[in-house]
Design an enzyme around this catalytic site. Structure first.
Site, PDB file in Angstrom:
ATOM      1  N   VAL A  91       0.828  -1.205   0.000  1.00  0.00           N
ATOM      2  CA  VAL A  91       0.000   0.000   0.000  1.00  0.00           C
ATOM      3  C   VAL A  91       0.863   1.256   0.000  1.00  0.00           C
ATOM      4  CG1 VAL A  91      -1.852   1.255   1.167  1.00  0.00           C
ATOM      5  CG2 VAL A  91      -1.870  -1.243   1.143  1.00  0.00           C
ATOM      6  N   CYS A  92       1.927   1.256   0.804  1.00  0.00           N
ATOM      7  CA  CYS A  92       2.830   2.418   0.835  1.00  0.00           C
ATOM      8  C   CYS A  92       3.475   2.653  -0.527  1.00  0.00           C
ATOM      9  CB  CYS A  92       3.908   2.210   1.889  1.00  0.00           C
ATOM     10  SG  CYS A  92       3.280   2.010   3.568  1.00  0.00           S
ATOM     11  N   SER A  93       3.803   1.575  -1.201  1.00  0.00           N
ATOM     12  CA  SER A  93       4.461   1.664  -2.507  1.00  0.00           C
ATOM     13  C   SER A  93       3.500   2.095  -3.601  1.00  0.00           C
ATOM     14  CB  SER A  93       5.088   0.315  -2.867  1.00  0.00           C
ATOM     15  OG  SER A  93       6.072  -0.038  -1.910  1.00  0.00           O
TER      16      SER A  93
END
Length: 201
Positions: A91-93
């Protein structure tokens, strides 16, 4: 002129909303390079800040080798602080590369973006340089040591030592104008950020 300016802002806001609903239309880190932590507890901290309060100041090392302080933008820029849990996670990526597309939207609202994680600088360097063939336009800051001190000051440090997925908007006077702690498993909507920045104009 004022009416034209308002129409331009509205067009930018609509463009942001379209970006939110379009999903991941931008380049992200190769999925084979990512660690999937599985489904996590959506929120695992207690906020220590609120809208209307002065934002806790901080000074953190960035990927450029310089320290970046929140107070350096006082009287100059609105600040959007994006806390994300960990490098090399799905998700962060997906979240941060999306802000590359939206750079002009932030700038049109006289705002800078600061990205913060509890990862160390070497990990952040490797991770962000896989994004969009060259990294991110905004400062990426390491809250690694003292570990998670800034996330903790805002009440965003989870029990496992990573930060929540949080968005804090600070106005030019250093006052918190928006706080959002998202489900850590989901990417927050860009449109919500733009609506709040629009309200500051």
């Amino acid at each position: 002129m004022l009416r034209h300016h308002s129409y331009c802002r509205l067009a930018l806001l609509l463009a942001a909303l379209m970006l939110c609903s379009a999903g991941s239309a931008w380049a992200v880190v190769d999925p084979a390079q990512l660690f999937d932590p599985g489904r996590l507890k959506p929120v695992d901290s207690v906020l220590k800040v609120a809208v209307g309060q002065a934002a806790p100041d901080f000074s953190l090392p960035s990927l450029t080798g310089n320290k970046v302080s929140l107070s350096e933008f006082r009287g100059k820029k609105n600040v959007v602080i994006t806390f994300v849990p960990a490098a090399f996670t799905p998700v962060c990526s997906d979240q941060w590369p999306g802000y590359n597309i939206a750079r002009e939207l932030f700038e049109a609202h006289d705002a800078v973006l600061l990205g913060i994680t509890t990862d160390n600088l070497p990990s952040l360097f490797a991770w962000t340089h896989q994004m969009d063939a060259g990294g991110l336009w905004f400062p990426v800051l390491s809250d690694f040591w003292p570990h998670g001190a800034v996330a903790s000051a805002y009440g965003l440090l989870r029990t496992e030592g990573v930060s929540e997925r949080g968005i804090i908007i600070v106005d030019k006077q250093g006052i918190i104008r928006y706080v959002s702690v998202s489900d850590i498993n989901l990417r927050p909507e860009l449109g919500s950020i733009m609506k709040e920045l629009e309200a500051l104009q």
